[in-house]
Design an enzyme around this catalytic site. Structure first.
Site, PDB file in Angstrom:
ATOM      1  N   LYS A 116      -8.989  18.118 -24.507  1.00 61.63           N
ATOM      2  CA  LYS A 116     -10.237  17.348 -24.409  1.00 61.63           C
ATOM      3  C   LYS A 116     -11.439  18.288 -24.355  1.00 61.63           C
ATOM      4  O   LYS A 116     -12.461  18.042 -24.995  1.00 61.63           O
ATOM      5  CB  LYS A 116     -10.207  16.424 -23.191  1.00 61.63           C
ATOM      6  CG  LYS A 116      -9.194  15.309 -23.395  1.00 61.63           C
ATOM      7  CD  LYS A 116      -9.402  14.138 -22.487  1.00 61.63           C
ATOM      8  CE  LYS A 116      -8.512  12.986 -22.877  1.00 61.63           C
ATOM      9  NZ  LYS A 116      -7.290  12.858 -22.078  1.00 61.63           N
ATOM     10  N   LYS A 195      -0.418  10.080 -36.673  1.00 59.80           N
ATOM     11  CA  LYS A 195       0.000   9.283 -35.523  1.00 59.80           C
ATOM     12  C   LYS A 195      -0.983   8.113 -35.319  1.00 59.80           C
ATOM     13  O   LYS A 195      -2.198   8.331 -35.345  1.00 59.80           O
ATOM     14  CB  LYS A 195      -0.008  10.178 -34.271  1.00 59.80           C
ATOM     15  CG  LYS A 195       0.330   9.431 -32.998  1.00 59.80           C
ATOM     16  CD  LYS A 195       0.021  10.230 -31.743  1.00 59.80           C
ATOM     17  CE  LYS A 195      -0.214   9.242 -30.623  1.00 59.80           C
ATOM     18  NZ  LYS A 195      -0.450   9.605 -29.332  1.00 59.80           N
ATOM     19  N   LYS A 198      -5.808   5.101 -31.124  1.00 62.56           N
ATOM     20  CA  LYS A 198      -7.171   4.529 -31.140  1.00 62.56           C
ATOM     21  C   LYS A 198      -8.203   5.622 -31.380  1.00 62.56           C
ATOM     22  O   LYS A 198      -9.269   5.360 -31.915  1.00 62.56           O
ATOM     23  CB  LYS A 198      -7.464   3.740 -29.869  1.00 62.56           C
ATOM     24  CG  LYS A 198      -7.365   4.553 -28.614  1.00 62.56           C
ATOM     25  CD  LYS A 198      -7.608   3.681 -27.406  1.00 62.56           C
ATOM     26  CE  LYS A 198      -7.232   4.389 -26.134  1.00 62.56           C
ATOM     27  NZ  LYS A 198      -5.858   4.852 -26.036  1.00 62.56           N
TER      28      LYS A 198
HETATM   29  P1  ADP Z   1      -3.677   6.234 -28.033  1.00 62.39           P
HETATM   30  O1  ADP Z   1      -3.068   7.394 -28.774  1.00 62.39           O
HETATM   31  O2  ADP Z   1      -3.993   5.085 -28.938  1.00 62.39           O
HETATM   32  O3  ADP Z   1      -4.862   6.671 -27.188  1.00 62.39           O
HETATM   33  P2  ADP Z   1      -2.295   6.199 -25.536  1.00 62.39           P
HETATM   34  O4  ADP Z   1      -2.350   7.686 -25.484  1.00 62.39           O
HETATM   35  O5  ADP Z   1      -3.131   5.388 -24.594  1.00 62.39           O
HETATM   36  O6  ADP Z   1      -2.568   5.710 -27.040  1.00 62.39           O
HETATM   37  O7  ADP Z   1      -0.760   5.784 -25.390  1.00 62.39           O
HETATM   38  C1  ADP Z   1      -0.219   4.847 -24.491  1.00 62.39           C
HETATM   39  C2  ADP Z   1       1.289   4.868 -24.661  1.00 62.39           C
HETATM   40  O8  ADP Z   1       1.684   4.500 -25.992  1.00 62.39           O
HETATM   41  C3  ADP Z   1       1.902   6.253 -24.406  1.00 62.39           C
HETATM   42  O9  ADP Z   1       3.131   6.096 -23.705  1.00 62.39           O
HETATM   43  C4  ADP Z   1       2.154   6.796 -25.793  1.00 62.39           C
HETATM   44  O10 ADP Z   1       3.249   7.701 -25.823  1.00 62.39           O
HETATM   45  C5  ADP Z   1       2.457   5.541 -26.607  1.00 62.39           C
HETATM   46  N1  ADP Z   1       1.992   5.704 -27.998  1.00 62.39           N
HETATM   47  C6  ADP Z   1       0.697   5.710 -28.396  1.00 62.39           C
HETATM   48  N2  ADP Z   1       0.599   5.887 -29.744  1.00 62.39           N
HETATM   49  C7  ADP Z   1       1.869   6.014 -30.208  1.00 62.39           C
HETATM   50  C8  ADP Z   1       2.435   6.226 -31.518  1.00 62.39           C
HETATM   51  N3  ADP Z   1       1.671   6.322 -32.606  1.00 62.39           N
HETATM   52  N4  ADP Z   1       3.772   6.322 -31.621  1.00 62.39           N
HETATM   53  C9  ADP Z   1       4.562   6.211 -30.509  1.00 62.39           C
HETATM   54  N5  ADP Z   1       4.093   6.008 -29.260  1.00 62.39           N
HETATM   55  C10 ADP Z   1       2.760   5.909 -29.088  1.00 62.39           C
END
Ligand code: ADP
Ligand code: TRP
Length: 326
Positions: A116, A195, A198
């Site tokens: 970050k 991947k 958001k």
């Molecule tokens: P983002 O990447 O959208 O910010 P988060 O980091 O808040 O999502 O992820 C919340 C949960 O969802 C975590 O446990 C993360 O491992 C899972 N997750 C998020 N994106 C993916 C993805 N593309 N594939 C598999 N798991 C994911």
């Protein structure tokens, strides 16, 4: 005598609208665990989301959205303790105690924090000590197993490290948890093939408006193999999503259309959009029912918080006694 039930705990930040990556990577596996013999505690990590200083109305709306999404997707509040992190303020007392055992260098080495900063974010102290709050979340409920994505592996190592430091200093009080990292849940690709996240603006939302969802699916990046030519389903982002939703027979049928040639990617995208609409239709309906009952959702979260608080209190009493606060 029967083995005591293991406690499984996980949290998700209400930092945006949930998408298919969250569903297949985290929500579905967590919800499936409630069918096993373990006792599940799942919570919405709103204090963690505060590190990004969202607008108050946004934080409230997203927290409520995550609660609705989880309940609509099958989280059963009869079997699972489901709550809002901020309804258990005891977690901060343990956070402070753990903070006093946390070497600054341990937090400085955390990738998520370093990433970050590398992206230019000016860190606040909350962001720096994020892993200590996360450790308190886990340790206060005596959690044995913590299902998380690979990105959280290091935070679990910090948690274990802090539990061991505490136990070495004050006696065997805290359960040292194990991370449960599902290597079989691949990274779900987004519209652009990276991947789904958001942060990359490439998501397919779980309960997006159906027409907008179809339009997004039509934008998924594919290669330029011409319509007539055979295509490789294993290298296609559309197929990677379709396979998660379809039955074995449906998957095989679409695979054959890929390899036979004569099918454009547009057809595969339509098939995927139909599948997304079909699979999430019952959950969408359930979500609508829940939206109409705001009191019910709040009652579920409050009931969960009261069960969680009882466990938190007990751990905290033992911690306070061990460190000489009473
Ligand atoms: P983002 O990447 O959208 O910010 P988060 O980091 O808040 O999502 O992820 C919340 C949960 O969802 C975590 O446990 C993360 O491992 C899972 N997750 C998020 N994106 C993916 C993805 N593309 N594939 C598999 N798991 C994911
Ligand atoms: N840091 C986790 C994430 O971003 C969310 C979280 C907070 C969590 N506290 C937790 C996950 C405790 C598991 C256990 O995904």
């Amino acid at each position: 005598m029967a083995e005591p039930r293991k406690r499984v705990l996980s949290g998700i930040q209400p930092s945006g609208t949930l998408h298919l990556g969250n569903y297949f990577g985290m929500m579905k596996p967590s919800i499936e665990l409630q069918d096993g013999g373990e006792e599940c505690f799942y919570f919405i990590a709103d204090y963690h989301a505060l590190t990004q200083l969202p607008e108050p109305a946004k934080l409230r709306e997203r927290t409520r959205g995550v609660a609705l999404d989880f309940l609509a997707c099958g989280l059963d509040p009869e079997r699972t303790v489901f709550f809002r992190q901020s309804d258990v303020p005891e977690v901060h007392e343990l956070t402070w105690v753990l903070s006093c055992l946390t070497p600054v260098g341990l937090l400085e080495r955390c990738h998520s924090y370093k990433d970050k900063i590398a992206r230019g974010l000016v860190p606040n102290h909350g962001l720096f000590s994020y892993p200590v709050l996360m450790a308190a979340d886990i340790l206060i409920y005596g959690s044995h197993l913590v299902p998380v994505g690979k990105d959280q592996k290091q935070h679990l190592e910090v948690t274990r490290d802090l539990a061991i430091r505490f136990n070495n200093a004050y006696g065997d009080i805290l359960v040292v948890p194990e991370a449960m990292i599902r290597e079989d849940v691949a990274v779900i690709p987004g519209l652009d093939g990276q991947k789904m996240s958001k942060s990359y603006d490439n998501t397919i939302e779980l309960f997006g408006e159906p027409k907008a969802t179809r339009q997004k699916i039509m934008r998924i990046v594919t290669d330029s193999t011409p319509m007539e030519a055979p295509k490789d389903p294993e290298r296609c982002n559309v197929f990677a999503l379709y396979r998660l939703l379809a039955s074995a027979e449906e998957r095989e049928a679409l695979r054959q259309r890929y390899v036979a040639g004569g099918m454009g990617y547009g057809h595969a995208k339509q098939a995927l959009a139909d599948k997304v609409a079909e699979v999430f239709a019952p959950m969408r309906e359930r979500r609508q029912e829940l939206v109409a009952k705001p009191r019910l959702v709040e009652d579920i979260l409050q009931a969960g918080a009261s069960r969680a608080r009882a466990v938190a209190r007990e751990t905290l009493n033992r911690v306070r006694a061990a460190i000489g606060l009473e």
